[in-house]
Design a protein around this motif. Structure first.
Motif, PDB file in Angstrom:
ATOM      1  N   GLU A 194       0.819  -1.207   0.000  1.00 49.66           N
ATOM      2  CA  GLU A 194       0.000   0.000   0.000  1.00 49.66           C
ATOM      3  C   GLU A 194       0.859   1.267   0.000  1.00 49.66           C
ATOM      4  O   GLU A 194       0.638   2.176  -0.810  1.00 49.66           O
ATOM      5  CB  GLU A 194      -0.915   0.012   1.225  1.00 49.66           C
ATOM      6  CG  GLU A 194      -1.824   1.231   1.301  1.00 49.66           C
ATOM      7  CD  GLU A 194      -2.817   1.289   0.154  1.00 49.66           C
ATOM      8  OE1 GLU A 194      -3.245   2.417  -0.205  1.00 49.66           O
ATOM      9  OE2 GLU A 194      -3.173   0.222  -0.395  1.00 49.66           O
ATOM     10  N   PRO A 219      -8.772 -10.660   3.324  1.00 49.10           N
ATOM     11  CA  PRO A 219      -9.410  -9.668   2.446  1.00 49.10           C
ATOM     12  C   PRO A 219      -8.543  -8.453   2.181  1.00 49.10           C
ATOM     13  O   PRO A 219      -8.658  -7.823   1.138  1.00 49.10           O
ATOM     14  CB  PRO A 219     -10.691  -9.294   3.213  1.00 49.10           C
ATOM     15  CG  PRO A 219     -10.428  -9.686   4.637  1.00 49.10           C
ATOM     16  CD  PRO A 219      -9.549 -10.887   4.560  1.00 49.10           C
ATOM     17  N   SER A 222      -6.541  -9.326  -0.813  1.00 52.96           N
ATOM     18  CA  SER A 222      -7.394  -9.360  -2.003  1.00 52.96           C
ATOM     19  C   SER A 222      -7.675  -7.970  -2.535  1.00 52.96           C
ATOM     20  O   SER A 222      -7.662  -7.726  -3.751  1.00 52.96           O
ATOM     21  CB  SER A 222      -8.706 -10.078  -1.680  1.00 52.96           C
ATOM     22  OG  SER A 222      -9.561 -10.077  -2.806  1.00 52.96           O
ATOM     23  N   SER A 223      -7.923  -7.015  -1.630  1.00 51.80           N
ATOM     24  CA  SER A 223      -8.273  -5.662  -2.051  1.00 51.80           C
ATOM     25  C   SER A 223      -7.104  -4.927  -2.688  1.00 51.80           C
ATOM     26  O   SER A 223      -7.297  -3.920  -3.366  1.00 51.80           O
ATOM     27  CB  SER A 223      -8.796  -4.863  -0.856  1.00 51.80           C
ATOM     28  OG  SER A 223      -7.767  -4.670   0.115  1.00 51.80           O
ATOM     29  N   ARG A 224      -5.904  -5.414  -2.481  1.00 55.62           N
ATOM     30  CA  ARG A 224      -4.730  -4.742  -3.044  1.00 55.62           C
ATOM     31  C   ARG A 224      -4.308  -5.334  -4.396  1.00 55.62           C
ATOM     32  O   ARG A 224      -3.392  -4.822  -5.030  1.00 55.62           O
ATOM     33  CB  ARG A 224      -3.564  -4.809  -2.054  1.00 55.62           C
ATOM     34  CG  ARG A 224      -3.741  -3.844  -0.875  1.00 55.62           C
ATOM     35  CD  ARG A 224      -2.744  -4.138   0.231  1.00 55.62           C
ATOM     36  NE  ARG A 224      -2.803  -3.128   1.298  1.00 55.62           N
ATOM     37  CZ  ARG A 224      -3.744  -3.084   2.234  1.00 55.62           C
ATOM     38  NH1 ARG A 224      -4.713  -3.988   2.244  1.00 55.62           N
ATOM     39  NH2 ARG A 224      -3.726  -2.133   3.171  1.00 55.62           N
TER      40      ARG A 224
END
Length: 326
Positions: A194, A219, A222-224
């Motif tokens: 991030e 999660p 996954s979101s990255r």
């Protein structure tokens, strides 16, 4: 020594290079191409200045099949090219997320594609170095308290400016073991993915079903991940083409009738467990070479010709235990 600056969407357009930077560019043409691409005003201009097209062509030439994978890589390259053009006319944009997940069975070209992706990112100025660091769980996770963080950070340090390829990434997460330290490595990776995504691209790889389970349990990871690319298995015909390319690279050839025997071998081997696509093809050819060497070694007084040394005969394949099964 002056170093090249790499423009990322959302940053200021690159300045005109001074004499020192020009000298560095001469010694680093790939980096110079990435910087030059920032001044182009057409897609053709960016492709020409960045020299990305040859990398895409190498991907086509190097890998048999994988049409959906190659198209996704071209789509990503197109996004990056257009972002550079937008930046060139003053359209500020947030740097695109480039973290990826490659799913598929072993031997389907995931590592090779990751290497080419690193080259593309380098030439378009999205990576300072464009190198690939390939690791597994053992490279990231320690066995004792206090070992994991230093190991993970050392790998990240080596990968900065390039691409970190984590094979079988789902092994980082082992919830059934309360004393496992994989979660610590995941948390460090998440923070870097991030906060330093302008300087590092992470590619996770593994079997599709296991990666799906991994993402469900993590999660945040996954979101990255912005790009999920599935690598299909090769067909029997494509595996035959791969074998011919491998033989050519190793300076071998099939004798009359050997190609047909190899096709029969593939048909049988595909029905058996643990088949690993191109990797299994290479293993089969290596064993055929071993049998050829043993066959030639027996007749010690015979003068061997070039044809003898490069030719694999049907018997070199028929001795495989694959043919021993009905």
């Amino acid at each position: 020594m002056s170093t090249l600056s790499y423009a990322i969407p959302g940053s200021k357009p690159p300045a005109v290079p001074d004499a020192a930077t020009a000298a560095t560019a001469a010694a680093d043409p790939a980096g110079a191409a990435g910087a030059a691409a920032g001044t182009a005003r057409t897609v053709a201009g960016v492709l020409r200045d960045s020299q990305v097209e040859p990398v895409l062509q190498e991907l086509d030439d190097e890998l048999v099949g994988l049409a959906p994978v190659k198209q996704r890589i071209r789509d990503i390259a197109a996004l990056l090219v257009i972002d550079r053009l937008r930046l060139g006319v003053g359209l500020q944009a947030q740097a695109p997320s480039l973290h990826m997940c490659f799913t598929g069975n072993p031997g389907t070209g995931k590592t090779t594609v990751a290497m080419r992706m690193a080259q593309i990112l380098r030439r378009l100025g999205y990576c300072r170095k464009g190198h690939l660091v390939a690791v597994t769980r053992d490279d990231l996770v320690g066995q004792y308290i206090g070992h994991t963080a230093p190991k993970t950070k050392e790998v990240l340090k080596k990968a900065m400016g390039g691409v970190l390829f984590i094979d079988e990434a789902y092994y980082l997460y082992k919830p059934e073991n309360e004393r496992d330290y994989g979660q610590e490595s995941i948390e460090i990776l998440l923070q870097v993915m991030e906060n330093q995504r302008d300087d590092l691209v992470v590619i996770l790889a593994g079997y599709k079903d296991r990666m799906n389970t991994f993402f469900q349990s993590n999660p945040g990871m996954s979101s990255r991940i912005a790009h999920h690319i599935e690598f299909p298995d090769y067909s029997a015909g494509e595996l035959g083409q791969i074998a011919q390319r491998m033989l050519q690279q190793m300076n071998y050839r099939f004798d009359d009738g050997t190609a047909e025997v190899f096709d029969d071998y593939l048909a049988r081997r595909l029905q058996q467990p643990h088949f690993a696509n191109a990797r299994s093809v290479r293993n089969a050819l290596d064993r055929a070479r071993l049998r050829q060497a043993s066959r030639l070694f027996v007749d010690r007084e015979r003068e061997l010709t070039r044809e003898d040394l490069i030719t694999l005969q049907p018997a070199d394949l028929l001795a495989s235990r694959v043919f021993a099964q009905p």
